[in-house]
Design a protein around this motif. Sequence first.
Motif, mmCIF file in Angstrom:
data_model
loop_
_atom_site.group_PDB
_atom_site.id
_atom_site.type_symbol
_atom_site.label_atom_id
_atom_site.label_comp_id
_atom_site.label_asym_id
_atom_site.label_seq_id
_atom_site.Cartn_x
_atom_site.Cartn_y
_atom_site.Cartn_z
ATOM 1 N N VAL A 87 0.849 -1.189 0.000
ATOM 2 C CA VAL A 87 0.000 0.000 0.000
ATOM 3 C C VAL A 87 0.882 1.235 0.000
ATOM 4 O O VAL A 87 1.995 1.229 0.531
ATOM 5 N N TRP A 88 0.359 2.294 -0.607
ATOM 6 C CA TRP A 88 1.130 3.522 -0.802
ATOM 7 C C TRP A 88 0.346 4.723 -0.302
ATOM 8 O O TRP A 88 -0.794 4.947 -0.690
ATOM 9 N N SER A 89 0.984 5.513 0.542
ATOM 10 C CA SER A 89 0.405 6.758 1.031
ATOM 11 C C SER A 89 0.759 7.903 0.081
ATOM 12 O O SER A 89 1.830 7.917 -0.519
ATOM 13 N N ALA A 90 -0.160 8.863 -0.020
ATOM 14 C CA ALA A 90 0.137 10.109 -0.730
ATOM 15 C C ALA A 90 0.321 11.253 0.255
ATOM 16 O O ALA A 90 0.425 12.405 -0.137
ATOM 17 N N GLY A 91 0.354 10.906 1.550
ATOM 18 C CA GLY A 91 0.514 11.916 2.582
ATOM 19 C C GLY A 91 -0.706 11.967 3.487
ATOM 20 O O GLY A 91 -1.784 11.474 3.144
ATOM 21 N N PRO A 92 -0.572 12.550 4.669
ATOM 22 C CA PRO A 92 -1.693 12.660 5.604
ATOM 23 C C PRO A 92 -2.888 13.377 4.986
ATOM 24 O O PRO A 92 -2.738 14.377 4.276
ATOM 25 N N GLY A 93 -4.080 12.844 5.251
ATOM 26 C CA GLY A 93 -5.300 13.472 4.765
ATOM 27 C C GLY A 93 -5.597 13.221 3.305
ATOM 28 O O GLY A 93 -6.508 13.828 2.746
ATOM 29 N N LYS A 94 -4.859 12.305 2.684
ATOM 30 C CA LYS A 94 -5.060 12.007 1.266
ATOM 31 C C LYS A 94 -5.302 10.505 1.075
ATOM 32 O O LYS A 94 -4.922 9.692 1.919
ATOM 33 N N PRO A 95 -5.930 10.125 -0.044
ATOM 34 C CA PRO A 95 -6.199 8.711 -0.267
ATOM 35 C C PRO A 95 -4.935 7.915 -0.572
ATOM 36 O O PRO A 95 -4.068 8.365 -1.319
ATOM 37 N N GLY A 96 -4.844 6.733 0.036
ATOM 38 C CA GLY A 96 -3.773 5.802 -0.265
ATOM 39 C C GLY A 96 -4.204 4.821 -1.337
ATOM 40 O O GLY A 96 -5.367 4.783 -1.755
ATOM 41 N N LEU A 97 -3.252 4.012 -1.764
ATOM 42 C CA LEU A 97 -3.476 3.098 -2.885
ATOM 43 C C LEU A 97 -3.068 1.683 -2.522
ATOM 44 O O LEU A 97 -2.039 1.481 -1.866
ATOM 45 N N VAL A 98 -3.850 0.691 -2.966
ATOM 46 C CA VAL A 98 -3.471 -0.720 -2.902
ATOM 47 C C VAL A 98 -2.855 -1.089 -4.244
ATOM 48 O O VAL A 98 -3.525 -1.011 -5.274
ATOM 49 N N GLU A 99 -1.571 -1.486 -4.232
ATOM 50 C CA GLU A 99 -0.896 -1.820 -5.501
ATOM 51 C C GLU A 99 0.389 -2.582 -5.244
ATOM 52 O O GLU A 99 1.413 -1.961 -4.933
ATOM 53 N N PRO A 100 0.379 -3.920 -5.320
ATOM 54 C CA PRO A 100 -0.746 -4.810 -5.639
ATOM 55 C C PRO A 100 -1.176 -5.607 -4.403
ATOM 56 O O PRO A 100 -0.515 -5.586 -3.365
ATOM 57 N N MET A 101 -2.249 -6.382 -4.549
ATOM 58 C CA MET A 101 -2.687 -7.350 -3.550
ATOM 59 C C MET A 101 -2.890 -8.675 -4.261
ATOM 60 O O MET A 101 -3.430 -8.728 -5.363
ATOM 61 N N GLY A 102 -2.433 -9.756 -3.644
ATOM 62 C CA GLY A 102 -2.628 -11.061 -4.253
ATOM 63 C C GLY A 102 -2.582 -12.178 -3.231
ATOM 64 O O GLY A 102 -1.956 -12.054 -2.182
ATOM 65 N N VAL A 103 -3.260 -13.288 -3.547
ATOM 66 C CA VAL A 103 -3.288 -14.482 -2.705
ATOM 67 C C VAL A 103 -2.798 -15.661 -3.526
ATOM 68 O O VAL A 103 -3.188 -15.829 -4.689
#
Length: 288
Positions: A210-226
């Motif tokens: 997961v990746w943050s864009a900074g406090p108060g901003k949306p983060g990203l899931v990239e990637p997730m896998g099982v």
Amino acid sequence: MTIVLRSPAVSGVREAMASLRAWQYDRAPMQLHSGDIGWNYRLGTAETAAAVRTWSREGRILAVGMLDSPTVVRMTVAPDAFRDEGLARRLVEDFSLPERGVLPDGAVSIEAPPGLLLHELLTREGWGLDEPWTPLFRSLAEPVADPGVRIGAIGPEQAHDFADVLRSAFNTSGPRRSYWPAMSEGPFYADARCLGAYDDRGNLAGVVTVWSAGPGKPGLVEPMGVHEDHRGRGYGRAITMAGAAALREMGSSSVRVCTHSSNVAGIATYKAAGFEAQPAVRDRIRVV
């Protein structure tokens, strides 16, 4: 005023990343995220810089693109430039002319957020629509529930297993043991967390970055896998929830992800982890 297209040097990628961070906000459409470039660092620093394109006017970056492959560009623009006609026309030119160094002749595709004037101009030029993708969103205003399985940070000792899970999850030979070290040694991994979910025998069942864009901003899931050996047992939900919790600890206001609309199982997993599906989006394609 002239718009300048650049492929920045390695040092210039920081400026592009800073722009992408600044452009993220919870009500924004699904768009290129700073974490997309961060994940690309698994391929190498020079390779990542070579994949980035910026469009600037009077020294200010108005648009950022990243080549996912030689024929696919993912891009977005500054929030106040969504309807900028001069920028939209320049983007169409640069995407259409191979000599500009963005896309080649032939069949190509563009991922761009809905609402851009660019879409209307591409339609006039005969560009079509590709298969739908489904964006998913989860607010992080409230704490995330315990995922119910053992979660651990991915480190150098787990690099081989990390790659093995991704190879199995995405049915590809691409991920290598070198991916995690290259990504984690990149200049933006401080914005990321890489986690694993384990079964009761200590086997790595699922992973998420997961990746943050900074406090108060949306983060990203990239990637997730099982891993295929552990599907259908709730590990996808668990590791996604763990990733969401990590982003909340980092100050993210929400988390988002996008997957093919045909990926029914993946969408169900994200919904089980508290995500809400948003209206489908489509890439623009030029077919020959």
